[in-house]
Motif scaffolding. Sequence first.
Motif, PDB file in Angstrom:
ATOM      1  N   ASP A 352       0.863  -1.178   0.000  1.00 60.50           N
ATOM      2  CA  ASP A 352       0.000   0.000   0.000  1.00 60.50           C
ATOM      3  C   ASP A 352       0.899   1.228   0.000  1.00 60.50           C
ATOM      4  O   ASP A 352       2.121   1.108  -0.116  1.00 60.50           O
ATOM      5  N   ALA A 353       0.314   2.400   0.124  1.00 62.66           N
ATOM      6  CA  ALA A 353       1.115   3.621   0.089  1.00 62.66           C
ATOM      7  C   ALA A 353       0.398   4.726   0.845  1.00 62.66           C
ATOM      8  O   ALA A 353      -0.832   4.714   1.005  1.00 62.66           O
ATOM      9  N   TRP A 354       1.187   5.660   1.363  1.00 70.08           N
ATOM     10  CA  TRP A 354       0.644   6.902   1.905  1.00 70.08           C
ATOM     11  C   TRP A 354       0.726   7.956   0.799  1.00 70.08           C
ATOM     12  O   TRP A 354       1.795   8.167   0.216  1.00 70.08           O
ATOM     13  N   SER A 355      -0.367   8.563   0.522  1.00 71.96           N
ATOM     14  CA  SER A 355      -0.410   9.521  -0.588  1.00 71.96           C
ATOM     15  C   SER A 355      -1.078  10.819  -0.146  1.00 71.96           C
ATOM     16  O   SER A 355      -2.009  10.813   0.671  1.00 71.96           O
ATOM     17  N   ARG A 356      -0.598  11.915  -0.683  1.00 74.90           N
ATOM     18  CA  ARG A 356      -1.232  13.213  -0.447  1.00 74.90           C
ATOM     19  C   ARG A 356      -2.398  13.455  -1.404  1.00 74.90           C
ATOM     20  O   ARG A 356      -3.098  14.465  -1.291  1.00 74.90           O
ATOM     21  N   GLY A 357      -2.585  12.513  -2.318  1.00 73.00           N
ATOM     22  CA  GLY A 357      -3.689  12.624  -3.255  1.00 73.00           C
ATOM     23  C   GLY A 357      -3.378  13.582  -4.398  1.00 73.00           C
ATOM     24  O   GLY A 357      -2.272  14.116  -4.534  1.00 73.00           O
ATOM     25  N   ALA A 362       1.269   9.097  -8.470  1.00 74.10           N
ATOM     26  CA  ALA A 362       1.565   7.676  -8.669  1.00 74.10           C
ATOM     27  C   ALA A 362       1.253   6.846  -7.439  1.00 74.10           C
ATOM     28  O   ALA A 362       1.057   5.634  -7.535  1.00 74.10           O
ATOM     29  N   LEU A 363       1.202   7.462  -6.252  1.00 74.09           N
ATOM     30  CA  LEU A 363       0.903   6.737  -5.025  1.00 74.09           C
ATOM     31  C   LEU A 363      -0.593   6.680  -4.731  1.00 74.09           C
ATOM     32  O   LEU A 363      -0.997   6.083  -3.731  1.00 74.09           O
ATOM     33  N   GLY A 364      -1.392   7.288  -5.548  1.00 75.13           N
ATOM     34  CA  GLY A 364      -2.840   7.257  -5.357  1.00 75.13           C
ATOM     35  C   GLY A 364      -3.430   8.652  -5.405  1.00 75.13           C
ATOM     36  O   GLY A 364      -2.876   9.600  -4.831  1.00 75.13           O
ATOM     37  N   GLU A 365      -4.547   8.777  -6.097  1.00 74.02           N
ATOM     38  CA  GLU A 365      -5.178  10.088  -6.238  1.00 74.02           C
ATOM     39  C   GLU A 365      -5.972  10.478  -4.999  1.00 74.02           C
ATOM     40  O   GLU A 365      -6.270  11.649  -4.798  1.00 74.02           O
ATOM     41  N   GLU A 366      -6.326   9.486  -4.158  1.00 68.23           N
ATOM     42  CA  GLU A 366      -7.031   9.795  -2.917  1.00 68.23           C
ATOM     43  C   GLU A 366      -6.024  10.058  -1.802  1.00 68.23           C
ATOM     44  O   GLU A 366      -5.009   9.371  -1.691  1.00 68.23           O
ATOM     45  N   GLU A 367      -6.325  11.036  -0.961  1.00 71.90           N
ATOM     46  CA  GLU A 367      -5.418  11.400   0.129  1.00 71.90           C
ATOM     47  C   GLU A 367      -5.464  10.327   1.217  1.00 71.90           C
ATOM     48  O   GLU A 367      -6.526   9.993   1.735  1.00 71.90           O
ATOM     49  N   SER A 368      -4.274   9.760   1.564  1.00 74.33           N
ATOM     50  CA  SER A 368      -4.201   8.717   2.597  1.00 74.33           C
ATOM     51  C   SER A 368      -3.060   8.948   3.577  1.00 74.33           C
ATOM     52  O   SER A 368      -2.834   8.135   4.466  1.00 74.33           O
ATOM     53  N   ALA A 369      -2.311  10.036   3.419  1.00 76.99           N
ATOM     54  CA  ALA A 369      -1.208  10.346   4.333  1.00 76.99           C
ATOM     55  C   ALA A 369      -1.747  11.216   5.454  1.00 76.99           C
ATOM     56  O   ALA A 369      -1.540  12.435   5.490  1.00 76.99           O
ATOM     57  N   GLY A 370      -2.458  10.578   6.395  1.00 83.53           N
ATOM     58  CA  GLY A 370      -3.153  11.343   7.425  1.00 83.53           C
ATOM     59  C   GLY A 370      -2.329  11.678   8.643  1.00 83.53           C
ATOM     60  O   GLY A 370      -2.767  12.448   9.493  1.00 83.53           O
ATOM     61  N   GLY A 371      -1.140  11.083   8.794  1.00 80.43           N
ATOM     62  CA  GLY A 371      -0.318  11.378   9.952  1.00 80.43           C
ATOM     63  C   GLY A 371      -0.690  10.535  11.157  1.00 80.43           C
ATOM     64  O   GLY A 371      -1.556   9.650  11.095  1.00 80.43           O
ATOM     65  N   PRO A 372      -0.064  10.783  12.319  1.00 79.55           N
ATOM     66  CA  PRO A 372      -0.303   9.965  13.522  1.00 79.55           C
ATOM     67  C   PRO A 372      -1.657  10.270  14.154  1.00 79.55           C
ATOM     68  O   PRO A 372      -2.291  11.282  13.867  1.00 79.55           O
ATOM     69  N   LEU A 377      -8.413  14.808  14.113  1.00 79.26           N
ATOM     70  CA  LEU A 377      -9.217  13.647  13.744  1.00 79.26           C
ATOM     71  C   LEU A 377      -9.485  13.595  12.253  1.00 79.26           C
ATOM     72  O   LEU A 377      -9.421  12.531  11.631  1.00 79.26           O
ATOM     73  N   GLU A 378      -9.765  14.753  11.652  1.00 82.35           N
ATOM     74  CA  GLU A 378     -10.112  14.752  10.238  1.00 82.35           C
ATOM     75  C   GLU A 378      -8.924  14.402   9.344  1.00 82.35           C
ATOM     76  O   GLU A 378      -9.091  14.088   8.167  1.00 82.35           O
ATOM     77  N   GLN A 379      -7.696  14.418   9.919  1.00 84.33           N
ATOM     78  CA  GLN A 379      -6.518  14.072   9.112  1.00 84.33           C
ATOM     79  C   GLN A 379      -6.165  12.587   9.235  1.00 84.33           C
ATOM     80  O   GLN A 379      -6.063  11.893   8.232  1.00 84.33           O
ATOM     81  N   TRP A 380      -5.986  12.095  10.484  1.00 85.68           N
ATOM     82  CA  TRP A 380      -5.489  10.720  10.605  1.00 85.68           C
ATOM     83  C   TRP A 380      -6.526   9.685  10.205  1.00 85.68           C
ATOM     84  O   TRP A 380      -6.188   8.549   9.865  1.00 85.68           O
ATOM     85  N   THR A 381      -7.814  10.034  10.212  1.00 84.22           N
ATOM     86  CA  THR A 381      -8.840   9.083   9.780  1.00 84.22           C
ATOM     87  C   THR A 381      -8.819   8.864   8.280  1.00 84.22           C
ATOM     88  O   THR A 381      -9.497   7.968   7.768  1.00 84.22           O
ATOM     89  N   LYS A 382      -8.071   9.666   7.550  1.00 82.45           N
ATOM     90  CA  LYS A 382      -7.970   9.467   6.112  1.00 82.45           C
ATOM     91  C   LYS A 382      -7.099   8.271   5.781  1.00 82.45           C
ATOM     92  O   LYS A 382      -7.109   7.798   4.667  1.00 82.45           O
TER      93      LYS A 382
END
Length: 382
Positions: A352-357, A362-372, A377-382
Motif C-alpha cells: 500500500d502507500a501513503w499519498s497526499r492525493g 503515482a501513489l494514489g489520487e485519494e489522500e491517505s497520508a493522514g499522519g499519527p 481527527l479529520e486528518q489521521w482518519t484518512k
Amino acid sequence: EKVFAKYSGTYEAMQGGTVVQGLEDLTGGIGYKFDLTKDCPEKGGVKQWIPKGHTPGRLWDEIMEKMKTEHVVGCTCTTKGEPRPQTTAKGILLNRAYCMVTGGDFEDNKLMRLRIPLDENGNAKEWNGKWSDDSSAWNSRLRQMLHFSKSSNDGTFWIEYEDFCKHMTKVYMCRMLDDLWTRFTVKSRWMDETAGGCTNFISWRNNNQWILNITRPKTKLVIKLTQPDARMSAGHGRHYSNAIGFYIFKGNENPGDHKRRKLVLKDGDEEDGGDFVFCKEPRFSRQVTVEYTFEKSSPIPYILMPFMFEPGRESLFRLTILSDDRDDDGVPDFGFSDVKPEDDWKRTTLLDAWSRGGTGNALGEEESAGGPVTGPLEQWTK
C-alpha cells in the motif's frame, strides 16, 4: 595417503590443520583439546607454562576416564617459536604429536606410557628423565606388573604425570563411536534470507531452525557444527573468516505452534522464565562441539539454531547430533526434525502507500497520508 588426498580435495589441502582435525577425519569421532597452560594475571593474562610442581588432578581423572571409554588420547609440546631447553634436554621433541598407550596409578605413582612414531631409520628419540628406560626408579615388582621392556628403539616410554604436566602443553582426545550411537547429520547453508546472524540482529529469526524433542531426563547430546575446511580455498587450516556458533531455545509454548520456528524471544535463561537454554559462543574455527545434557524431559520442544555472527555472510555448514542409545534398542532417545514449510508460519504481504492525493499522483489520487493519531481527527482518519 592417496585416499586422504582425495578426501581433502588436493594434496596441498592436506598440509596444515590441527591434531583434532586429523583425528576426527581419520576416525569419524568427536575431538577435544585441553590446554595445559594457564592465564597469568601478573603478566597481563598472557598464557604461561604450568609452574613447576603444579599437577592438575582433574585432568588426570579425565584422561583415565577417557582411556576406559573408547577414546584416542594424545599430547604434544607446542612452543610457537619459544625455546624450551629444559624440555628438549629431557628427550621430548617439540611440535610433535605423542600417542598415549596406557596409564594408571601404580604403587602411588601416576604413570603414563607414551609413544612417538619412529623416524625413517626405524629409531625414535625418547624421554630420558625419571621412569625412562634407564631410570633407577624401576623396581622388579613394577617391571613385572607393567610388562616393562627396556628397548630403546620401540618408540614407547613411561613418564610420571607430574613431569607430563611440566613438559607437555596440550592434550588431545577423540571419542570413537560405535554402531549403537544415534547420529543425525544435516547439510545446509546460510544464504540470502537464511543468513540472519546472531540474536544481536533482528534478522536472527530467518536462520534455519531445527526442533528437538526431549522425552527422557538426563538426555546427553553431542552437537557439532562444521563449516568448510579453510585449506580448500586459503591453503591453510587455521584461519577462518566466519565465526560460527549455535543456540538452543525453548520452543513455542502453544501446542499448535510446536512445529513452527521461533520468532520472538524472552530475555533470560530457561530457569528464570526466559527462552535461552544454551549458547555456543561463535568462534573462528572449522568446527564447534558441545556436550549438553538436558536434565529434565519437556513437553515443550526445543529449537536448535546454527548461526554466523554477522548477518549476510554466506557459507555451507554441516550440523551433526550424536547421542548414545541408552537402551541399545536402535530407537533414538530424542526427537530431531526440521521445520516443514506446511507447518511453519504463513506470511502475508500487503502493498500500500501513503499519498497526499491529487490527479496523476503515482501513489494514489485519494489522500491517505493522514499522519499519527495524535493529530487532528479529520486528518489521521484518512
